[in-house]
Write a protein that holds these residues in place. Structure first.
Motif, PDB file in Angstrom:
ATOM      1  N   HIS A   4       0.834  -1.200   0.000  1.00 52.28           N
ATOM      2  CA  HIS A   4       0.000   0.000   0.000  1.00 52.28           C
ATOM      3  C   HIS A   4       0.872   1.255   0.000  1.00 52.28           C
ATOM      4  O   HIS A   4       1.950   1.282   0.595  1.00 52.28           O
ATOM      5  CB  HIS A   4      -0.931  -0.017   1.214  1.00 52.28           C
ATOM      6  CG  HIS A   4      -2.105  -0.928   1.029  1.00 52.28           C
ATOM      7  ND1 HIS A   4      -3.373  -0.471   0.753  1.00 52.28           N
ATOM      8  CD2 HIS A   4      -2.193  -2.272   1.046  1.00 52.28           C
ATOM      9  CE1 HIS A   4      -4.192  -1.494   0.625  1.00 52.28           C
ATOM     10  NE2 HIS A   4      -3.492  -2.606   0.795  1.00 52.28           N
ATOM     11  N   VAL A   5       0.381   2.266  -0.665  1.00 52.85           N
ATOM     12  CA  VAL A   5       1.080   3.553  -0.757  1.00 52.85           C
ATOM     13  C   VAL A   5       0.345   4.557   0.127  1.00 52.85           C
ATOM     14  O   VAL A   5      -0.839   4.818  -0.077  1.00 52.85           O
ATOM     15  CB  VAL A   5       1.117   4.062  -2.218  1.00 52.85           C
ATOM     16  CG1 VAL A   5       1.813   5.413  -2.284  1.00 52.85           C
ATOM     17  CG2 VAL A   5       1.805   3.043  -3.122  1.00 52.85           C
ATOM     18  N   ARG A   6       1.058   5.109   1.104  1.00 51.45           N
ATOM     19  CA  ARG A   6       0.476   6.098   2.013  1.00 51.45           C
ATOM     20  C   ARG A   6       0.564   7.482   1.361  1.00 51.45           C
ATOM     21  O   ARG A   6       1.658   7.947   1.049  1.00 51.45           O
ATOM     22  CB  ARG A   6       1.228   6.092   3.350  1.00 51.45           C
ATOM     23  CG  ARG A   6       1.057   4.794   4.132  1.00 51.45           C
ATOM     24  CD  ARG A   6       2.065   4.682   5.278  1.00 51.45           C
ATOM     25  NE  ARG A   6       2.020   5.841   6.153  1.00 51.45           N
ATOM     26  CZ  ARG A   6       1.116   6.004   7.140  1.00 51.45           C
ATOM     27  NH1 ARG A   6       0.198   5.083   7.348  1.00 51.45           N
ATOM     28  NH2 ARG A   6       1.139   7.087   7.903  1.00 51.45           N
ATOM     29  N   ILE A   7      -0.589   8.106   1.168  1.00 51.56           N
ATOM     30  CA  ILE A   7      -0.635   9.368   0.421  1.00 51.56           C
ATOM     31  C   ILE A   7      -1.200  10.499   1.274  1.00 51.56           C
ATOM     32  O   ILE A   7      -2.180  10.315   1.997  1.00 51.56           O
ATOM     33  CB  ILE A   7      -1.499   9.213  -0.848  1.00 51.56           C
ATOM     34  CG1 ILE A   7      -0.918   8.118  -1.761  1.00 51.56           C
ATOM     35  CG2 ILE A   7      -1.590  10.539  -1.614  1.00 51.56           C
ATOM     36  CD1 ILE A   7      -1.731   7.864  -3.018  1.00 51.56           C
ATOM     37  N   LEU A  24      -8.115   8.993  -6.166  1.00 48.31           N
ATOM     38  CA  LEU A  24      -7.201   8.074  -5.499  1.00 48.31           C
ATOM     39  C   LEU A  24      -7.917   6.856  -4.932  1.00 48.31           C
ATOM     40  O   LEU A  24      -7.357   5.755  -4.881  1.00 48.31           O
ATOM     41  CB  LEU A  24      -6.447   8.806  -4.381  1.00 48.31           C
ATOM     42  CG  LEU A  24      -5.538   9.953  -4.823  1.00 48.31           C
ATOM     43  CD1 LEU A  24      -4.974  10.686  -3.614  1.00 48.31           C
ATOM     44  CD2 LEU A  24      -4.406   9.440  -5.714  1.00 48.31           C
ATOM     45  N   GLU A  27      -8.085   3.366  -6.622  1.00 50.57           N
ATOM     46  CA  GLU A  27      -6.968   2.417  -6.597  1.00 50.57           C
ATOM     47  C   GLU A  27      -6.834   1.812  -5.198  1.00 50.57           C
ATOM     48  O   GLU A  27      -6.581   2.521  -4.231  1.00 50.57           O
ATOM     49  CB  GLU A  27      -5.668   3.137  -6.996  1.00 50.57           C
ATOM     50  CG  GLU A  27      -4.399   2.326  -6.825  1.00 50.57           C
ATOM     51  CD  GLU A  27      -4.460   0.970  -7.505  1.00 50.57           C
ATOM     52  OE1 GLU A  27      -4.072  -0.017  -6.851  1.00 50.57           O
ATOM     53  OE2 GLU A  27      -4.882   0.881  -8.680  1.00 50.57           O
ATOM     54  N   THR A  29      -4.636   0.068  -3.753  1.00 45.02           N
ATOM     55  CA  THR A  29      -3.339   0.100  -3.064  1.00 45.02           C
ATOM     56  C   THR A  29      -2.985   1.494  -2.548  1.00 45.02           C
ATOM     57  O   THR A  29      -1.964   1.662  -1.887  1.00 45.02           O
ATOM     58  CB  THR A  29      -2.205  -0.397  -3.986  1.00 45.02           C
ATOM     59  OG1 THR A  29      -2.098   0.477  -5.112  1.00 45.02           O
ATOM     60  CG2 THR A  29      -2.474  -1.810  -4.453  1.00 45.02           C
ATOM     61  N   PHE A  30      -3.809   2.499  -2.865  1.00 43.66           N
ATOM     62  CA  PHE A  30      -3.572   3.855  -2.387  1.00 43.66           C
ATOM     63  C   PHE A  30      -4.341   4.076  -1.085  1.00 43.66           C
ATOM     64  O   PHE A  30      -5.544   3.846  -1.026  1.00 43.66           O
ATOM     65  CB  PHE A  30      -4.011   4.895  -3.412  1.00 43.66           C
ATOM     66  CG  PHE A  30      -3.119   4.973  -4.629  1.00 43.66           C
ATOM     67  CD1 PHE A  30      -1.915   4.290  -4.679  1.00 43.66           C
ATOM     68  CD2 PHE A  30      -3.477   5.736  -5.726  1.00 43.66           C
ATOM     69  CE1 PHE A  30      -1.093   4.359  -5.792  1.00 43.66           C
ATOM     70  CE2 PHE A  30      -2.664   5.817  -6.848  1.00 43.66           C
ATOM     71  CZ  PHE A  30      -1.467   5.123  -6.879  1.00 43.66           C
ATOM     72  N   ASN A  31      -3.641   4.535  -0.079  1.00 43.26           N
ATOM     73  CA  ASN A  31      -4.244   4.769   1.233  1.00 43.26           C
ATOM     74  C   ASN A  31      -4.018   6.225   1.635  1.00 43.26           C
ATOM     75  O   ASN A  31      -2.881   6.630   1.897  1.00 43.26           O
ATOM     76  CB  ASN A  31      -3.611   3.820   2.265  1.00 43.26           C
ATOM     77  CG  ASN A  31      -4.208   3.978   3.636  1.00 43.26           C
ATOM     78  OD1 ASN A  31      -5.330   4.473   3.791  1.00 43.26           O
ATOM     79  ND2 ASN A  31      -3.468   3.575   4.663  1.00 43.26           N
ATOM     80  N   ILE A 115      -3.738   7.675 -11.979  1.00 41.76           N
ATOM     81  CA  ILE A 115      -3.302   6.486 -11.232  1.00 41.76           C
ATOM     82  C   ILE A 115      -2.114   5.800 -11.903  1.00 41.76           C
ATOM     83  O   ILE A 115      -1.112   5.498 -11.229  1.00 41.76           O
ATOM     84  CB  ILE A 115      -4.478   5.527 -10.988  1.00 41.76           C
ATOM     85  CG1 ILE A 115      -5.416   6.143  -9.929  1.00 41.76           C
ATOM     86  CG2 ILE A 115      -3.986   4.153 -10.524  1.00 41.76           C
ATOM     87  CD1 ILE A 115      -6.689   5.389  -9.673  1.00 41.76           C
ATOM     88  N   LYS A 119       1.546   5.508 -10.056  1.00 44.39           N
ATOM     89  CA  LYS A 119       2.193   4.203  -9.880  1.00 44.39           C
ATOM     90  C   LYS A 119       3.595   4.225 -10.486  1.00 44.39           C
ATOM     91  O   LYS A 119       4.538   3.675  -9.917  1.00 44.39           O
ATOM     92  CB  LYS A 119       1.353   3.102 -10.530  1.00 44.39           C
ATOM     93  CG  LYS A 119       0.130   2.692  -9.724  1.00 44.39           C
ATOM     94  CD  LYS A 119      -0.558   1.499 -10.379  1.00 44.39           C
ATOM     95  CE  LYS A 119      -1.608   0.915  -9.454  1.00 44.39           C
ATOM     96  NZ  LYS A 119      -2.228  -0.304 -10.041  1.00 44.39           N
TER      97      LYS A 119
END
Length: 217
Positions: A4-7, A24, A27, A29-31, A115, A119
């Motif tokens: 996961h990607v912390r945004i 966002l 997606e 995997t986007f958090n 997205i 990525k």
């Protein structure tokens, strides 16, 4: 399983933040871990939240996005920052990237491209934008370039990859050109960023121009 990607989203307009969240959230995997409305708050929230990626508006109250980017990257060089703006003013965008941002998104551009672009940013695989490359050329056209830097610690392969990145090639294109895997290209890029204390491909290109790697290109 993808990590996961912390945004964190930084924008002083509530509707703009909501719009970015909507994109966002498409997606998995986007958090989204936090939001900020000013440049100073962005710096403070970065320390508190430790995001992997920040979407940073350029025009912010108290501290603009370019300065906030510089401060964040000086303390947390591993945090990736993408500038988000309604203006395609190349000067502002170039300054942001010189300060360490990994790239930029225009708010009026088709959101379907956001997205995949983000990525690619996380994978260090965004080729240099042509207007940005032109700005680099203009900046260094009036400067005397160092013919060669014999003191740098780059291997022959790293010098090859540095030159190809500066010429705008993607990881896949470099992999094909050098007949090595994309994984190997990524590892060489990681080493380049660490050895040269740089944050993004544009800064690598800047280094290549400054040290004469592209004089015969």
């Amino acid at each position: 399983m993808e990590s996961h990607v912390r945004i964190m989203i930084v924008d002083d307009h509530p509707m703009a933040r909501e719009g970015m969240k909507d994109i966002l959230n498409e997606e998995k995997t986007f958090n989204i871990v936090g939001e900020a409305t000013t440049g100073k708050e962005a710096v403070e929230q970065t320390e508190a939240l430790m995001p992997d990626l920040i979407l940073m508006d350029i025009n912010l109250p108290d501290l603009n996005g370019m300065e906030a980017t510089r401060l964040i990257k000086s303390k947390y060089p591993y945090v990736k920052i993408v500038m988000v703006t309604v203006s395609d003013d190349i000067v502002d965008l170039f300054e942001s990237i010189k300060n360490g941002a990994q790239g930029y998104l225009l708010k009026h551009v088709e959101h379907d491209s956001w997205i995949p672009y983000l990525k690619a940013i996380m994978n260090d695989d965004v080729q240099i934008d042509k207007p940005i490359a032109k700005q680099i050329l203009q900046e260094f056209s009036n400067h005397h370039l160092i013919a060669e830097n014999k003191r740098d610690s780059l291997s022959t392969r790293e010098r090859e990859i540095l030159t190809l990145v500066a010429n705008g090639l993607t990881n896949k294109e470099i992999s094909f050109r050098l007949e090595i895997s994309e994984y190997t290209v990524k590892n060489h890029l990681k080493n380049l960023f660490q050895k040269l204390h740089l944050n993004n491909r544009v800064q690598l290109a800047k280094y290549a121009y400054e040290h004469g790697y592209l004089r015969d290109s």
